[in-house]
Design a protein around this motif. Structure first.
Motif, PDB file in Angstrom:
ATOM      1  N   UNK A  11      16.790 -14.298   4.046  1.00  0.00           N
ATOM      2  CA  UNK A  11      17.435 -15.572   3.697  1.00  0.00           C
ATOM      3  C   UNK A  11      18.644 -15.917   4.548  1.00  0.00           C
ATOM      4  N   UNK A  12      19.505 -14.925   4.851  1.00  0.00           N
ATOM      5  CA  UNK A  12      20.708 -15.235   5.622  1.00  0.00           C
ATOM      6  C   UNK A  12      20.428 -15.377   7.111  1.00  0.00           C
ATOM      7  N   UNK A  13      19.186 -15.059   7.549  1.00  0.00           N
ATOM      8  CA  UNK A  13      18.832 -15.231   8.953  1.00  0.00           C
ATOM      9  C   UNK A  13      18.448 -16.678   9.270  1.00  0.00           C
ATOM     10  N   UNK A  14      18.277 -17.503   8.258  1.00  0.00           N
ATOM     11  CA  UNK A  14      17.815 -18.872   8.466  1.00  0.00           C
ATOM     12  C   UNK A  14      18.957 -19.809   8.848  1.00  0.00           C
ATOM     13  N   UNK A  15      20.012 -19.264   9.415  1.00  0.00           N
ATOM     14  CA  UNK A  15      21.173 -20.058   9.824  1.00  0.00           C
ATOM     15  C   UNK A  15      21.516 -19.681  11.261  1.00  0.00           C
ATOM     16  N   UNK A  16      21.704 -20.663  12.136  1.00  0.00           N
ATOM     17  CA  UNK A  16      21.937 -20.362  13.550  1.00  0.00           C
ATOM     18  C   UNK A  16      23.339 -19.843  13.805  1.00  0.00           C
ATOM     19  N   UNK A  17      23.446 -18.923  14.769  1.00  0.00           N
ATOM     20  CA  UNK A  17      24.742 -18.423  15.210  1.00  0.00           C
ATOM     21  C   UNK A  17      25.387 -19.382  16.194  1.00  0.00           C
ATOM     22  N   UNK A  18      26.580 -19.045  16.666  1.00  0.00           N
ATOM     23  CA  UNK A  18      27.338 -19.953  17.543  1.00  0.00           C
ATOM     24  C   UNK A  18      26.600 -20.342  18.820  1.00  0.00           C
TER      25      UNK A  18
END
Length: 306
Positions: A68-75
């Motif tokens: 679930x927390x991988x579904x957000x892009x990094x900088x």
């Protein structure tokens, strides 16, 4: 194809807690969790800047499952998004429906093997007969995706779907690099090889042998560890026979020339692309970064930072 797989996975949302042995359904994050994950997301997965003809695009090695927390892009991926205008993916789910209908009913498996697939589907808590409309390889792929839930991974949190959702929200154009027919062709091993390959996949599912390689793949992807990803055929337990090795080459390496050609054409038309293609396509003698470099692109590693 993606849409149908997601539909099959969604069917388990109401069934997943019906039996203790079912693959656990991922819990939906709270609004607070989503905000925290979005604010603190680190860079995950390999990312390259590719430049030619006076402008740059980006090439992202994605993973088709995630946490679930991988579904957000990094900088770095957020910057790549801001510097581009078109999302290019292997296949846009919006292209799938009519093409699958036109493809017709796949050739059925031998009765005994079909019964074993159905037995494994019951373990995954799928409704009876729900897999039979899929080609045999996609039947076992769906079961493998459901098995991944036992280790906290889910197709719904894959990077491709995250980027597609982001594109829809931003009204960003999406380009498919392949057609549904091309993907189905790549996914279909020779008919004579299908029973043995399905038998092997079912054995690995039944004995729990699929889970460790998937965990290793996901963690290597998260670190951007291209050396481990490049060795995938050696440790995945999915390329141990000549037929499996031939199918893996067809599924992965052999598609890269056409994928590279379409990236070259879109970039050459002046489009600034964020290209998201499965990370295994970034390794081996036909790796997409190598093919693009041979086409005159300057290819620079963005993540992981060297």
């Amino acid at each position: 194809m993606i849409r149908r797989l997601l539909l099959l996975l969604t069917l388990t949302l109401t069934l997943g807690h019906a039996h203790a042995a079912c693959p656990p359904v991922p819990a939906l994050p709270s609004a607070a969790q989503q905000a925290a994950w979005a604010a603190k997301a680190p860079d995950r997965g390999p990312l390259w800047r590719i430049s030619r003809d006076g402008h740059s695009s980006y090439l992202f090695g994605s993973l088709h499952v995630g946490k679930p927390d991988w579904a957000y892009p990094g900088p770095a991926l957020r910057r790549a998004w801001a510097e581009t205008e078109v999302l290019a993916v292997e296949l846009d789910p919006a292209d799938v429906g009519p093409a699958l209908t036109a493809a017709g009913t796949p050739e059925p498996l031998p009765t005994a093997l079909a019964q074993r697939v159905e037995a494994q589907a019951r373990v995954a808590c799928l409704p009876p007969g729900v897999l039979t409309s899929l080609p045999a390889v996609l039947q076992v792929s769906t079961l493998t995706l459901l098995e991944a839930r036992r280790d906290g991974f889910d197709a719904g949190f894959g990077q491709d779907l995250m980027l597609l959702a982001w594109a829809r929200a931003d009204s960003r154009p999406v380009q498919s690099l392949e057609t549904v027919a091309e993907q189905l062709e790549a996914l279909s091993p020779p008919t004579a090889d299908v029973p043995a390959m399905v038998d092997s996949a079912l054995h690995q599912l039944r004995t729990g042998q699929t889970r460790a390689p998937l965990r290793k793949l996901a963690e290597a992807w998260s670190r951007g560890d291209m050396r481990t990803l490049a060795d995938y055929p050696r440790w995945c337990a999915c390329a141990d026979t000549p037929a499996e090795r031939a199918w893996f080459k067809r599924l992965n390496d052999d598609r890269n020339v056409a994928l590279a050609s379409r990236i070259v054409a879109l970039h050459g038309a002046g489009q600034r692309l964020l290209v998201a293609v499965g990370a295994l396509h970034m390794s081996g003698p036909q790796a997409l970064p190598l093919l693009l470099a041979r086409q005159g692109f300057t290819v620079e590693v963005v993540t992981p930072r060297q």
